[in-house]
Design an enzyme around this catalytic site. Structure first.
Site, mmCIF file in Angstrom:
data_model
loop_
_atom_site.group_PDB
_atom_site.id
_atom_site.type_symbol
_atom_site.label_atom_id
_atom_site.label_comp_id
_atom_site.label_asym_id
_atom_site.label_seq_id
_atom_site.Cartn_x
_atom_site.Cartn_y
_atom_site.Cartn_z
ATOM 1 N N CYS A 234 0.851 -1.195 0.000
ATOM 2 C CA CYS A 234 0.000 0.000 0.000
ATOM 3 C C CYS A 234 0.883 1.240 0.000
ATOM 4 O O CYS A 234 1.840 1.342 0.782
ATOM 5 C CB CYS A 234 -0.916 -0.008 1.213
ATOM 6 S SG CYS A 234 -1.930 1.483 1.390
ATOM 7 N N CYS A 252 -5.817 4.166 -13.402
ATOM 8 C CA CYS A 252 -4.372 4.335 -13.244
ATOM 9 C C CYS A 252 -3.657 3.070 -12.791
ATOM 10 O O CYS A 252 -2.424 3.035 -12.778
ATOM 11 C CB CYS A 252 -4.085 5.458 -12.248
ATOM 12 S SG CYS A 252 -4.774 5.150 -10.599
ATOM 13 N N HIS A 254 -3.193 2.002 -9.865
ATOM 14 C CA HIS A 254 -2.552 2.111 -8.558
ATOM 15 C C HIS A 254 -3.316 1.271 -7.544
ATOM 16 O O HIS A 254 -4.550 1.174 -7.602
ATOM 17 C CB HIS A 254 -2.508 3.573 -8.098
ATOM 18 C CG HIS A 254 -1.565 4.415 -8.895
ATOM 19 N ND1 HIS A 254 -1.826 5.728 -9.242
ATOM 20 C CD2 HIS A 254 -0.354 4.134 -9.443
ATOM 21 C CE1 HIS A 254 -0.822 6.214 -9.942
ATOM 22 N NE2 HIS A 254 0.085 5.258 -10.088
ATOM 23 N N CYS A 257 -4.490 -0.396 0.071
ATOM 24 C CA CYS A 257 -5.271 -1.292 0.930
ATOM 25 C C CYS A 257 -6.660 -0.694 1.149
ATOM 26 O O CYS A 257 -6.859 0.530 1.090
ATOM 27 C CB CYS A 257 -4.545 -1.526 2.254
ATOM 28 S SG CYS A 257 -4.528 -0.114 3.385
ATOM 29 N N CYS A 351 -39.666 31.676 -16.512
ATOM 30 C CA CYS A 351 -38.738 32.330 -17.427
ATOM 31 C C CYS A 351 -37.307 31.991 -17.004
ATOM 32 O O CYS A 351 -36.961 32.083 -15.817
ATOM 33 C CB CYS A 351 -38.951 33.840 -17.400
ATOM 34 S SG CYS A 351 -37.724 34.777 -18.363
ATOM 35 N N CYS A 450 -18.476 31.709 7.794
ATOM 36 C CA CYS A 450 -17.960 31.142 6.546
ATOM 37 C C CYS A 450 -18.932 31.414 5.403
ATOM 38 O O CYS A 450 -19.956 32.078 5.576
ATOM 39 C CB CYS A 450 -17.716 29.646 6.702
ATOM 40 S SG CYS A 450 -19.218 28.688 6.945
#
Length: 477
Positions: A234, A252, A254, A257, A351, A450
């Site tokens: 991993c 990819c 890859h 785990c 609209c 925020c």
């Protein structure tokens, strides 16, 4: 006779020790068994289906096994060859006949010796070369190879046994080919009956498509099986894991785990950053498939992931907008040639420009700035028309002493100052210091915190920066 039986016993014991249980199965009650031969394929081998001008070609690493079922007569190997049947989903009946003739020739060249191992090795290593197949298997479409109803069970070379007796026992050409569909007892009456039942089952796929699907499904299953038995490191926890405990991203390749990739996906989905559910390798933007995400995070989080991903996809489409009704807010497909959009959920026609009820060819309503009232008698001075002048006049009036206020009221009129000026500045303040909710169009003031906003009227969540639905790409982490 006793020497033949002894050779048969020794041969079967040797085969059991050489081959895996998935490759060879011995019938302990009698001298018979079955080979499931996985034909060796060259690198970059592919299967191709041509239908008209369209060609579908896929690279595969595994093909379904070629099954060799045999029964040893009492005088094998000294006098007679084994009686046997060949069955394969991707080989035609004509090709099976050629293979059968070659197996008979191999027995003849042994001069009365055991031959089962040689048969299995020939089928595994030399089948493609013998049939003239190099790096592409072309799926046939002729009626001799593919059944008319398109089901894999009805393909002539899928569920039909080619029963080939030793050449010494052949009396005519008809005895060479014993098709299971007409003689189900060749491999068991139950299987023959199930084949006949499957022949009556309608399918939407064409025969060639059905066979191609079968080959691709088998290849994927075998690749997953091979992956599960290998060891991988991993890239996150740097521990070694069996493939069964890992996930390999399709784009990819890859490998990580399941624990590391699963925790990463859960955090991103919980935070609403579904666009960040990608490969953990640095700089790689590949994403796990939806099936992989489901297996990693569970049904509840996957439902949220699926919903947010759909929302992001809809928001990025220029011809999709949302119903203006706060109680609906469903996605609506718009037409660039029309200014009207119709919500298919609540049937609201609106609209696309002003988001109000559709008004036909009339111009969209836009609030206009109030003009200062004029005094036809010429008694009062005119209120300043500019926003700066109005603000200055109001600040002067609201902060002035009683004498100054009286002077301003006599100059501009008390009703003008208290009525028009106050309401006009109030509207300007709302315009400059608030935004409208993208769902119900209520004015909202942001006084801190925020950019994650919640409308107090319709309780919808949106982003203060882009005014899109929350979560949005511009604030994702």
């Amino acid at each position: 006779m006793s020497s033949d039986l002894e050779e048969q016993h020794d041969e079967l014991l040797a085969l059991v020790s050489i081959f895996d249980p998935e490759e060879f199965v011995r019938n302990e009650s009698k001298s018979s068994g079955e080979f499931r031969v996985l034909v060796e394929l060259p690198e970059h081998f592919s299967v191709a289906l041509k239908e008209g001008d369209a060609v579908s070609q896929y690279e595969v690493s595994f093909l379904p096994p070629l099954c060799l079922t045999f029964d040893l007569p009492e005088d094998y190997p000294s006098c007679h060859a084994p009686s046997y049947s060949l069955k394969c989903s991707w080989i035609t009946s004509k090709q099976l006949s050629s293979l059968a003739a070659q197996l008979d020739d191999l027995y003849q060249t042994t001069g009365g010796a055991v031959v089962l191992f040689s048969w299995a090795q020939f089928l595994k290593q030399e089948t493609l070369d013998f049939l003239g197949i190099t790096d592409v298997l072309e799926i046939p479409l002729d009626s001799d190879s593919v059944g008319e109803d398109g089901s894999a069970a009805h393909l002539d070379h899928v569920e039909k046994d080619l029963v080939c007796q030793s050449k010494k026992e052949q009396t005519s050409e008809e005895d060479v080919l014993d098709i299971q569909s007409t003689a189900p007892e060749a491999a068991g009456s139950n299987e023959g009956a199930s084949n006949f039942a499957r022949q009556k089952r309608p399918l939407l796929l064409s025969p060639g498509q059905a066979l191609l699907s079968q080959l691709l499904i088998h290849d994927a299953a075998q690749k997953e099986k091979a992956f599960s038995s290998q060891q991988f490191d991993c890239g996150v926890c740097f521990m070694s894991w069996l493939g069964a405990e890992c996930v390999q991203l399709v784009e990819c390749r890859h490998v990580f785990c399941r624990t590391c990739l699963g925790e990463f996906c859960k955090v991103q989905i919980t935070n609403g950053s579904v666009r960040e559910v990608t490969c953990l390798h640095a700089g790689c933007k590949a994403a796990p498939t939806p099936a992989q995400v489901r297996s990693l995070v569970g049904e509840e989080l996957f439902s949220r992931y699926d919903r947010l991903l759909l929302q992001f996809s809809l928001d990025s489409m220029p011809d999709v907008m949302y119903c203006p009704r706060p109680s609906c807010a469903s996605a609506v497909l718009t037409d660039s040639s029309s200014s009207m959009a119709l919500c298919t959920v609540c049937s609201f026609a609106f609209c696309v420009h002003c988001k109000k009820t559709y008004h036909g060819t009339e111009a969209c309503f836009t609030p206009t700035k109030k003009e200062a009232p004029t005094d036809p008698t010429g008694r009062y001075a005119e209120i300043p028309q500019s926003h700066v002048g109005q603000v200055a006049l109001w600040e002067d009036y609201s902060s002035a002493l009683k004498a100054r206020r009286k002077l301003l009221e006599n100059r501009y009129g008390k009703s003008n100052l208290l009525g028009f000026l106050a309401s006009c500045l109030s509207e300007d303040w709302v315009t400059f210091n608030s935004k409208t909710c993208p769902h119900c169009f209520s004015h909202i003031e942001k006084n801190g915190g925020c950019n994650h906003m919640t409308c107090s009227q319709c309780h919808r969540q949106f982003c203060w920066i882009c005014m899109g639905k929350w979560p949005c790409p511009c604030v994702s982490t």
